[in-house]
Scaffold this motif. Structure first.
Motif, PDB file in Angstrom:
ATOM      1  N   PHE A  42       0.829  -1.201   0.000  1.00  0.00           N
ATOM      2  CA  PHE A  42       0.000   0.000   0.000  1.00  0.00           C
ATOM      3  C   PHE A  42       0.870   1.260   0.000  1.00  0.00           C
ATOM      4  CE2 PHE A  42      -4.380  -1.512   1.739  1.00  0.00           C
ATOM      5  CZ  PHE A  42      -4.414  -2.511   0.780  1.00  0.00           C
ATOM      6  N   VAL A  43       1.927   1.250   0.789  1.00  0.00           N
ATOM      7  CA  VAL A  43       2.827   2.414   0.820  1.00  0.00           C
ATOM      8  C   VAL A  43       3.386   2.650  -0.581  1.00  0.00           C
ATOM      9  CG1 VAL A  43       5.041   3.298   1.678  1.00  0.00           C
ATOM     10  CG2 VAL A  43       3.420   2.232   3.270  1.00  0.00           C
ATOM     11  N   ARG A  44       3.899   1.610  -1.195  1.00  0.00           N
ATOM     12  CA  ARG A  44       4.485   1.741  -2.539  1.00  0.00           C
ATOM     13  C   ARG A  44       3.451   2.257  -3.542  1.00  0.00           C
ATOM     14  NH1 ARG A  44       5.023  -3.544  -4.138  1.00  0.00           N
ATOM     15  NH2 ARG A  44       2.941  -3.248  -5.010  1.00  0.00           N
ATOM     16  N   ASP A  45       2.299   1.616  -3.587  1.00  0.00           N
ATOM     17  CA  ASP A  45       1.277   1.972  -4.582  1.00  0.00           C
ATOM     18  C   ASP A  45       0.702   3.365  -4.349  1.00  0.00           C
ATOM     19  OD1 ASP A  45       1.712  -0.545  -5.654  1.00  0.00           O
ATOM     20  OD2 ASP A  45      -0.155  -1.405  -4.876  1.00  0.00           O
ATOM     21  N   HIS A  46       0.441   3.713  -3.097  1.00  0.00           N
ATOM     22  CA  HIS A  46      -0.174   5.014  -2.815  1.00  0.00           C
ATOM     23  C   HIS A  46       0.820   6.165  -2.968  1.00  0.00           C
ATOM     24  CE1 HIS A  46      -4.299   3.929  -1.980  1.00  0.00           C
ATOM     25  NE2 HIS A  46      -3.826   2.819  -1.465  1.00  0.00           N
ATOM     26  N   ARG A  47       2.093   5.895  -2.809  1.00  0.00           N
ATOM     27  CA  ARG A  47       3.087   6.935  -3.124  1.00  0.00           C
ATOM     28  C   ARG A  47       3.050   7.253  -4.619  1.00  0.00           C
ATOM     29  NH1 ARG A  47       8.302   5.097   0.418  1.00  0.00           N
ATOM     30  NH2 ARG A  47       7.765   6.277   2.290  1.00  0.00           N
ATOM     31  N   ILE A  48       2.982   6.212  -5.416  1.00  0.00           N
ATOM     32  CA  ILE A  48       2.926   6.393  -6.868  1.00  0.00           C
ATOM     33  C   ILE A  48       1.637   7.113  -7.259  1.00  0.00           C
ATOM     34  CG2 ILE A  48       2.733   5.177  -9.086  1.00  0.00           C
ATOM     35  CD1 ILE A  48       4.589   2.986  -7.775  1.00  0.00           C
ATOM     36  N   LEU A  49       0.510   6.663  -6.713  1.00  0.00           N
ATOM     37  CA  LEU A  49      -0.767   7.311  -7.019  1.00  0.00           C
ATOM     38  C   LEU A  49      -0.758   8.771  -6.586  1.00  0.00           C
ATOM     39  CD1 LEU A  49      -3.323   4.506  -6.026  1.00  0.00           C
ATOM     40  CD2 LEU A  49      -2.688   5.235  -8.339  1.00  0.00           C
ATOM     41  N   ASP A  50      -0.221   9.040  -5.400  1.00  0.00           N
ATOM     42  CA  ASP A  50      -0.238  10.418  -4.911  1.00  0.00           C
ATOM     43  C   ASP A  50       0.667  11.320  -5.740  1.00  0.00           C
ATOM     44  OD1 ASP A  50      -1.526  12.137  -3.010  1.00  0.00           O
ATOM     45  OD2 ASP A  50       0.460  12.451  -2.129  1.00  0.00           O
ATOM     46  N   ALA A  51       1.754  10.788  -6.255  1.00  0.00           N
ATOM     47  CA  ALA A  51       2.614  11.604  -7.120  1.00  0.00           C
ATOM     48  C   ALA A  51       1.812  12.084  -8.335  1.00  0.00           C
ATOM     49  CB  ALA A  51       3.839  10.809  -7.555  1.00  0.00           C
ATOM     50  N   GLY A  52       0.968  11.217  -8.873  1.00  0.00           N
ATOM     51  CA  GLY A  52       0.109  11.609  -9.992  1.00  0.00           C
ATOM     52  C   GLY A  52      -0.928  12.638  -9.591  1.00  0.00           C
ATOM     53  N   VAL A  53      -1.500  12.479  -8.418  1.00  0.00           N
ATOM     54  CA  VAL A  53      -2.499  13.435  -7.916  1.00  0.00           C
ATOM     55  C   VAL A  53      -1.860  14.806  -7.729  1.00  0.00           C
ATOM     56  CG1 VAL A  53      -3.963  14.038  -5.938  1.00  0.00           C
ATOM     57  CG2 VAL A  53      -3.969  11.699  -6.815  1.00  0.00           C
ATOM     58  N   VAL A  54      -0.715  14.840  -7.082  1.00  0.00           N
ATOM     59  CA  VAL A  54      -0.035  16.115  -6.806  1.00  0.00           C
ATOM     60  C   VAL A  54       0.358  16.797  -8.116  1.00  0.00           C
ATOM     61  CG1 VAL A  54       2.051  17.125  -5.780  1.00  0.00           C
ATOM     62  CG2 VAL A  54       0.723  15.436  -4.496  1.00  0.00           C
ATOM     63  N   LYS A  55       0.884  16.031  -9.049  1.00  0.00           N
ATOM     64  CA  LYS A  55       1.290  16.597 -10.341  1.00  0.00           C
ATOM     65  C   LYS A  55       0.084  17.154 -11.093  1.00  0.00           C
ATOM     66  CE  LYS A  55       3.441  15.396 -14.728  1.00  0.00           C
ATOM     67  NZ  LYS A  55       3.999  14.316 -15.549  1.00  0.00           N
ATOM     68  N   THR A  56      -0.998  16.398 -11.141  1.00  0.00           N
ATOM     69  CA  THR A  56      -2.204  16.839 -11.844  1.00  0.00           C
ATOM     70  C   THR A  56      -2.792  18.084 -11.190  1.00  0.00           C
ATOM     71  OG1 THR A  56      -2.652  14.578 -12.567  1.00  0.00           O
ATOM     72  CG2 THR A  56      -4.501  16.120 -12.628  1.00  0.00           C
ATOM     73  N   ALA A  57      -2.882  18.083  -9.878  1.00  0.00           N
ATOM     74  CA  ALA A  57      -3.416  19.252  -9.165  1.00  0.00           C
ATOM     75  C   ALA A  57      -2.564  20.488  -9.456  1.00  0.00           C
ATOM     76  CB  ALA A  57      -3.478  18.981  -7.661  1.00  0.00           C
ATOM     77  N   ALA A  58      -1.263  20.330  -9.460  1.00  0.00           N
ATOM     78  CA  ALA A  58      -0.379  21.464  -9.744  1.00  0.00           C
ATOM     79  C   ALA A  58      -0.591  21.974 -11.170  1.00  0.00           C
ATOM     80  CB  ALA A  58       1.079  21.062  -9.531  1.00  0.00           C
ATOM     81  N   GLN A  59      -0.727  21.062 -12.116  1.00  0.00           N
ATOM     82  CA  GLN A  59      -0.959  21.461 -13.509  1.00  0.00           C
ATOM     83  C   GLN A  59      -2.247  22.248 -13.651  1.00  0.00           C
ATOM     84  OE1 GLN A  59      -0.766  17.483 -15.227  1.00  0.00           O
ATOM     85  NE2 GLN A  59       1.017  18.089 -16.437  1.00  0.00           N
ATOM     86  N   LEU A  60      -3.241  21.891 -12.854  1.00  0.00           N
ATOM     87  CA  LEU A  60      -4.560  22.512 -12.970  1.00  0.00           C
ATOM     88  C   LEU A  60      -4.763  23.677 -12.009  1.00  0.00           C
ATOM     89  CD1 LEU A  60      -6.642  19.232 -13.366  1.00  0.00           C
ATOM     90  CD2 LEU A  60      -5.946  20.832 -15.162  1.00  0.00           C
ATOM     91  N   GLY A  61      -3.776  23.950 -11.178  1.00  0.00           N
ATOM     92  CA  GLY A  61      -3.910  25.046 -10.228  1.00  0.00           C
ATOM     93  C   GLY A  61      -4.852  24.743  -9.075  1.00  0.00           C
ATOM     94  N   VAL A  62      -4.995  23.471  -8.725  1.00  0.00           N
ATOM     95  CA  VAL A  62      -5.863  23.060  -7.624  1.00  0.00           C
ATOM     96  C   VAL A  62      -5.008  22.901  -6.368  1.00  0.00           C
ATOM     97  CG1 VAL A  62      -7.390  21.247  -6.744  1.00  0.00           C
ATOM     98  CG2 VAL A  62      -7.488  21.904  -9.166  1.00  0.00           C
ATOM     99  N   ALA A  63      -5.339  23.655  -5.329  1.00  0.00           N
ATOM    100  CA  ALA A  63      -4.619  23.562  -4.060  1.00  0.00           C
ATOM    101  C   ALA A  63      -5.084  22.321  -3.304  1.00  0.00           C
ATOM    102  CB  ALA A  63      -4.866  24.807  -3.223  1.00  0.00           C
TER     103      ALA A  63
END
Length: 182
Positions: free
Chosen positions: A80-101
């Motif tokens: 879970f740690v491994r998978d959710h780190r990967i998933l969260d990296a995508g979430v953080v990157k997408t939010a940053a691209q879209l200007g979502v805090a």
């Protein structure tokens, strides 16, 4: 002839520059990225909930690696740690691209649940409680992912949801009927 060579050299330099810097660094040539206004309330909800959920999964997964009494729960926690780190990296990157805090941490309820689990650390009750806590967290996330896939408006967020879905579905199976239940 000299002009033709000079022009050919200029074109070659331009092509090389595009290869090195990437076409997307040239706004006139790149496709426009979605603006923050192109992000619906559902898109924002998914990004926020996914980020907080990932933070919780990483924290409880780490906790399981040291607090669980069975090898199985420790191993699932590590997955879970491994998978959710990967998933969260995508979430953080997408939010940053879209200007979502995004929020900086977990919800109060998640923090309380993590503390309740910690109070059982090192006992067989911990393993059962950890698995039991993971199931509703994953089923709620799956429901939100499915809602985003069906009704979300931003293509980046929808793509993120589609990528996350099989991982979250696998985790749900692991804690419900799966690997640590005898």
């Amino acid at each position: 002839m000299h002009t033709s060579r000079s022009r050919a050299r200029s074109v070659a330099v331009c092509v090389a520059t595009l290869c090195v810097t990437g076409v997307t660094s040239l706004p006139a040539l790149a496709s426009p990225s979605p603006s923050p206004s192109a992000v619906s309330a559902l898109d924002r909800q998914l990004l926020t909930a996914a980020h907080q959920g990932n933070l919780w999964e990483i924290a409880t997964g780490r906790q399981a690696q040291s607090a669980a009494t069975t090898t199985c729960v420790r191993r699932v926690g590590a997955d879970f740690v491994r998978d959710h780190r990967i998933l969260d990296a995508g979430v953080v990157k997408t939010a940053a691209q879209l200007g979502v805090a995004l929020p900086s941490g977990q919800t109060a309820a998640q923090l309380r649940q993590t503390a309740a689990l910690k109070s059982l650390a090192g006992t067989p009750a911990y393993d059962a409680a950890w698995l039991k806590a993971q199931y509703p967290a994953h089923t709620q996330t799956l429901a939100l992912i499915d809602q985003e896939i069906a009704s979300g408006t931003n293509p980046l967020v929808k793509s993120l949801a589609k990528t996350a879905r099989p991982v979250v579905a696998r985790h749900t199976q692991m804690v419900n009927q799966g690997v640590c239940h005898g």
